[in-house]
Design a protein around this motif. Structure first.
Motif, PDB file in Angstrom:
ATOM      1  N   ALA A   1      46.730  44.207  47.752  1.00 43.95           N
ATOM      2  CA  ALA A   1      47.574  45.325  47.326  1.00 43.95           C
ATOM      3  C   ALA A   1      46.893  46.145  46.233  1.00 43.95           C
ATOM      4  CB  ALA A   1      48.912  44.804  46.818  1.00 43.95           C
ATOM      5  N   LEU A   2      46.217  45.483  45.300  1.00 39.28           N
ATOM      6  CA  LEU A   2      45.642  46.219  44.167  1.00 39.28           C
ATOM      7  C   LEU A   2      44.441  47.062  44.569  1.00 39.28           C
ATOM      8  CD1 LEU A   2      46.102  43.451  41.452  1.00 39.28           C
ATOM      9  CD2 LEU A   2      47.313  45.631  41.596  1.00 39.28           C
ATOM     10  N   GLY A   3      43.853  46.719  45.699  1.00 41.01           N
ATOM     11  CA  GLY A   3      42.696  47.485  46.158  1.00 41.01           C
ATOM     12  C   GLY A   3      43.062  48.652  47.059  1.00 41.01           C
ATOM     13  N   ILE A   4      44.359  48.866  47.331  1.00 45.92           N
ATOM     14  CA  ILE A   4      44.696  49.870  48.367  1.00 45.92           C
ATOM     15  C   ILE A   4      44.245  51.291  48.034  1.00 45.92           C
ATOM     16  CG2 ILE A   4      46.618  48.816  49.672  1.00 45.92           C
ATOM     17  CD1 ILE A   4      48.513  50.470  47.850  1.00 45.92           C
ATOM     18  N   GLY A   5      44.214  51.623  46.752  1.00 44.88           N
ATOM     19  CA  GLY A   5      43.843  53.002  46.400  1.00 44.88           C
ATOM     20  C   GLY A   5      42.350  53.197  46.262  1.00 44.88           C
ATOM     21  N   GLY A   6      41.563  52.163  46.505  1.00 45.32           N
ATOM     22  CA  GLY A   6      40.113  52.291  46.428  1.00 45.32           C
ATOM     23  C   GLY A   6      39.511  51.747  45.138  1.00 45.32           C
ATOM     24  N   ALA A   7      40.347  51.219  44.224  1.00 44.20           N
ATOM     25  CA  ALA A   7      39.793  50.628  42.989  1.00 44.20           C
ATOM     26  C   ALA A   7      38.985  49.384  43.357  1.00 44.20           C
ATOM     27  CB  ALA A   7      40.922  50.250  42.043  1.00 44.20           C
ATOM     28  N   THR A   8      38.000  49.060  42.504  1.00 41.35           N
ATOM     29  CA  THR A   8      37.186  47.866  42.754  1.00 41.35           C
ATOM     30  C   THR A   8      37.935  46.633  42.266  1.00 41.35           C
ATOM     31  OG1 THR A   8      35.245  49.203  42.347  1.00 41.35           O
ATOM     32  CG2 THR A   8      34.931  46.812  42.270  1.00 41.35           C
ATOM     33  N   VAL A   9      38.037  45.635  43.133  1.00 45.12           N
ATOM     34  CA  VAL A   9      38.715  44.397  42.756  1.00 45.12           C
ATOM     35  C   VAL A   9      37.659  43.417  42.262  1.00 45.12           C
ATOM     36  CG1 VAL A   9      40.166  42.503  43.587  1.00 45.12           C
ATOM     37  CG2 VAL A   9      40.535  44.825  44.450  1.00 45.12           C
ATOM     38  N   ARG A  10      37.763  43.044  40.957  1.00 46.45           N
ATOM     39  CA  ARG A  10      36.728  42.197  40.340  1.00 46.45           C
ATOM     40  C   ARG A  10      37.235  40.792  40.116  1.00 46.45           C
ATOM     41  NH1 ARG A  10      34.261  44.782  35.003  1.00 46.45           N
ATOM     42  NH2 ARG A  10      34.174  42.584  34.481  1.00 46.45           N
ATOM     43  N   PRO A  11      36.673  39.806  40.829  1.00 38.82           N
ATOM     44  CA  PRO A  11      37.123  38.426  40.607  1.00 38.82           C
ATOM     45  C   PRO A  11      36.708  37.935  39.219  1.00 38.82           C
ATOM     46  CG  PRO A  11      35.677  38.621  42.546  1.00 38.82           C
ATOM     47  CD  PRO A  11      35.601  39.914  41.823  1.00 38.82           C
ATOM     48  N   VAL A  12      37.629  37.309  38.503  1.00 34.84           N
ATOM     49  CA  VAL A  12      37.355  36.792  37.159  1.00 34.84           C
ATOM     50  C   VAL A  12      37.644  35.284  37.185  1.00 34.84           C
ATOM     51  CG1 VAL A  12      37.952  36.978  34.704  1.00 34.84           C
ATOM     52  CG2 VAL A  12      38.107  38.994  36.186  1.00 34.84           C
ATOM     53  N   PRO A  13      36.693  34.457  36.745  1.00 29.53           N
ATOM     54  CA  PRO A  13      36.894  33.007  36.871  1.00 29.53           C
ATOM     55  C   PRO A  13      38.083  32.494  36.050  1.00 29.53           C
ATOM     56  CG  PRO A  13      34.648  33.534  36.171  1.00 29.53           C
ATOM     57  CD  PRO A  13      35.404  34.813  36.167  1.00 29.53           C
ATOM     58  N   VAL A  14      38.603  31.371  36.513  1.00 36.79           N
ATOM     59  CA  VAL A  14      39.732  30.710  35.861  1.00 36.79           C
ATOM     60  C   VAL A  14      39.270  29.309  35.474  1.00 36.79           C
ATOM     61  CG1 VAL A  14      42.014  29.718  36.337  1.00 36.79           C
ATOM     62  CG2 VAL A  14      41.432  31.968  37.260  1.00 36.79           C
ATOM     63  N   ASP A  15      39.631  28.850  34.252  1.00 30.45           N
ATOM     64  CA  ASP A  15      39.358  27.453  33.918  1.00 30.45           C
ATOM     65  C   ASP A  15      40.685  26.741  33.655  1.00 30.45           C
ATOM     66  OD1 ASP A  15      40.160  28.102  31.383  1.00 30.45           O
ATOM     67  OD2 ASP A  15      38.181  27.933  30.454  1.00 30.45           O
ATOM     68  N   THR A  16      40.647  25.599  33.008  1.00 26.50           N
ATOM     69  CA  THR A  16      41.888  24.824  32.861  1.00 26.50           C
ATOM     70  C   THR A  16      42.885  25.488  31.905  1.00 26.50           C
ATOM     71  OG1 THR A  16      40.754  23.583  31.142  1.00 26.50           O
ATOM     72  CG2 THR A  16      40.850  22.571  33.330  1.00 26.50           C
ATOM     73  N   GLU A  17      42.484  26.564  31.227  1.00 26.96           N
ATOM     74  CA  GLU A  17      43.404  27.268  30.324  1.00 26.96           C
ATOM     75  C   GLU A  17      43.832  28.619  30.880  1.00 26.96           C
ATOM     76  OE1 GLU A  17      41.823  27.284  26.325  1.00 26.96           O
ATOM     77  OE2 GLU A  17      42.570  25.221  26.202  1.00 26.96           O
ATOM     78  N   GLY A  18      43.403  28.927  32.092  1.00 29.14           N
ATOM     79  CA  GLY A  18      43.774  30.211  32.684  1.00 29.14           C
ATOM     80  C   GLY A  18      42.572  31.137  32.799  1.00 29.14           C
ATOM     81  N   LEU A  19      42.856  32.436  32.964  1.00 30.13           N
ATOM     82  CA  LEU A  19      41.789  33.426  33.166  1.00 30.13           C
ATOM     83  C   LEU A  19      40.805  33.434  31.979  1.00 30.13           C
ATOM     84  CD1 LEU A  19      41.645  36.559  34.897  1.00 30.13           C
ATOM     85  CD2 LEU A  19      41.709  37.039  32.467  1.00 30.13           C
ATOM     86  N   LEU A  20      39.506  33.472  32.311  1.00 30.77           N
ATOM     87  CA  LEU A  20      38.466  33.492  31.272  1.00 30.77           C
ATOM     88  C   LEU A  20      38.342  34.908  30.707  1.00 30.77           C
ATOM     89  CD1 LEU A  20      35.211  31.580  32.265  1.00 30.77           C
ATOM     90  CD2 LEU A  20      36.713  31.172  30.323  1.00 30.77           C
TER      91      LEU A  20
END
Ligand SMILES: Cc1ncc(COP(=O)(O)O)c(C=O)c1O
Length: 471
Positions: free
Chosen positions: A204-223
């Motif tokens: 859904a977030l990529g529908i307008g053409g924005a770049t979707v950037r994966p961000v790693p997650v550790d045991t405390e949540g998003l890095l």
């Protein structure tokens, strides 16, 4: 570069199976895509060549390819052939979600436990006495009594800071995510998403053409430090599931929450807080919402009734910072003027009359018992093979497999036995992946879960043999 089709995945036709050829071809390719034998971008043979190779007419091959195209597993490029689509796995997963009712299904609540008699009574009440003004066009923000009931619930249970003028009723979280994409992201922007994460949000977030950037997650949540910094260089929007990270299940630590809020302020970015599943926590009370910590200035808070009521209701909501309300309403109206007033009114009464809170209280017990049964069964049968990340909340848990195990292969094998385990590796958008299984426990009772674990154990034991990791 175009890659040739490996001979191993040329579909084999069983002439005595009594199954139409086009179905056999379709199912064979679909399985190969799900299994990862066929990768995005890989080319399928021409229909003419395949028909010749299989010794059948071209018609069933064309039918099979047509269905693969329709369901999004492949894409056709005029004059250059048919290729496995990049969204192949996500698409397959969505289709599976819609048709597969096996135990371990993710995001599926216990629909048989819903208080149907109360809901029926409320629907009948509103349908019988529907005033004329409820039949007319409604408020694009949503039915006022429902928004007021949501505000009361969110203030008391999630510490969300808002009033009803900031609540916008959506057709589920999916529409909320689309609105965020339209209102906050341009083609030149990027959006940070948790990795592993929710494929519905990525899409859904990529529908307008924005770049979707994966961000790693550790045991405390998003890095947070992986987001980078500097306007124009870092994401303009960050999507997180802090109450119960999807799919790992870890809550975002308090220190990480402060760090994220600070990052957002410094970089003039926005947070989308998807608070899905926050209703179900089985241990200590949940941390409040990020939105509440922030005072509602840079956080778009998102909730849904898909799990706590039922998914086909298609009612969710977003709480929008005051400065963005007008923009969001404009986009909401351009997508769809407003949601069905009848069901909003029914839901408002369901909340106001206390049925919602009683239902949640009862379901917390039901799901806790199911979770306990699943955790016990996994400990008994698969303790040396699966390690649970966190099972404190929600309707699913994620269990990691030892390095070297192919989770898609296991998911496929249990799928053939009527059990729908989601491979963890399919939840990643970036390169780094962990193998594991995402196991829902909402829609199956204790006995069904126990049996399903038994099947899973057999499959894992048999599939491990011959792989790098030895059982
Ligand atoms: C992380 C996450 N957010 C939101 C949703 C709910 O989406 P919707 O309200 O569109 O049914 C789900 C359901 O699967 C989910 O897993």
């Amino acid at each position: 570069m175009k890659r040739a089709l490996p001979s191993a995945i040329v579909p084999r036709i069983d002439r005595s199976a009594g199954i139409a050829y086009h179905r056999q071809i379709f199912q064979s390719y679909r399985a190969a895509i799900l299994d990862g034998q066929l990768r995005p971008g890989q080319r399928l043979p021409s229909t003419r060549m395949l028909a010749r190779k299989l010794g059948i007419s071209r018609l069933p091959v064309l039918d099979a390819f047509e269905r693969l195209l329709q369901e999004g597993y492949v894409v056709g490029r005029v004059g250059s052939g048919t290729y496995v689509s990049a969204a192949g796995f996500d698409r397959a997963e969505t289709v599976d979600r819609a048709v597969d009712v096996g135990p371990f299904r993710v995001s599926a609540p216990a629909l048989d436990q819903f208080p149907h008699h109360i809901w029926r009574r409320l629907v009948a009440r509103h349908a019988r006495n529907m005033p004329i003004d409820m039949m007319a066009y409604g408020d694009p923000l949503g039915h006022l009594p429902l928004r007021m009931a949501i505000v009361e619930y969110l203030r008391s249970t999630r510490g969300v800071s808002c009033d009803e003028s900031q609540v916008l009723i959506t057709s589920g979280s999916q529409m909320g995510l689309q609105l965020c994409a339209l209102a906050l992201l341009g083609r030149a922007d990027s959006v940070g998403v948790e990795d592993p994460g929710y494929f519905g949000a990525r899409r859904a977030l990529g529908i307008g053409g924005a770049t979707v950037r994966p961000v790693p997650v550790d045991t405390e949540g998003l890095l947070v430090r992986a987001l980078g910094s500097g306007r124009g260089r870092c994401p303009r929007v960050v999507y997180v599931t802090p109450a119960h990270q999807y799919p790992l299940g870890v809550p975002m630590a308090q220190s990480r929450r402060f760090e994220l809020l600070e990052w957002v302020r410094c970089n003039e970015a926005w947070i989308i807080e998807d608070d899905y599943d926050s209703e179900y926590r089985y241990v200590d009370p949940p941390l409040g919402s990020l939105q509440g910590m922030d005072g509602g200035t840079r956080v778009i808070y998102m909730g849904t009734f898909s799990k706590a009521v039922f998914p086909s209701l298609r009612v969710g909501y977003i709480v929008v910072p005051r400065s963005l309300v007008k923009t969001f309403v404009d986009y909401r109206e351009s997508l769809d003027l407003f949601s069905s007033t009848l069901y909003q009114a029914v839901l408002a009464d369901f909340l106001r009359e206390g049925h919602f809170v009683s239902h949640l209280r009862r379901m917390r017990e039901v799901y806790k018992s199911r979770r306990d049964a699943l955790v016990d069964a996994l400990a008994r049968r698969l303790d040396n093979m699966l390690s649970i990340v966190n099972a404190d909340a929600g309707l699913h848990l994620t269990a990691l497999l030892p390095q070297g195990i192919d989770d898609r292969r296991i998911a496929r094998a249990v799928g053939e036995r009527g059990i729908s385990a989601l491979p963890l590796s399919a939840c990643y958008a970036g390169k780094e992946t962990r193998a594991g299984l995402v196991l829902g426990f909402g829609c199956a009772d204790e006995t069904q879960l126990d049996r399903a674990v038994e099947v899973l154990a057999h499959v894992i034991e048999s599939k491990c043999v011959g792989q790098k990791w030895s059982c």
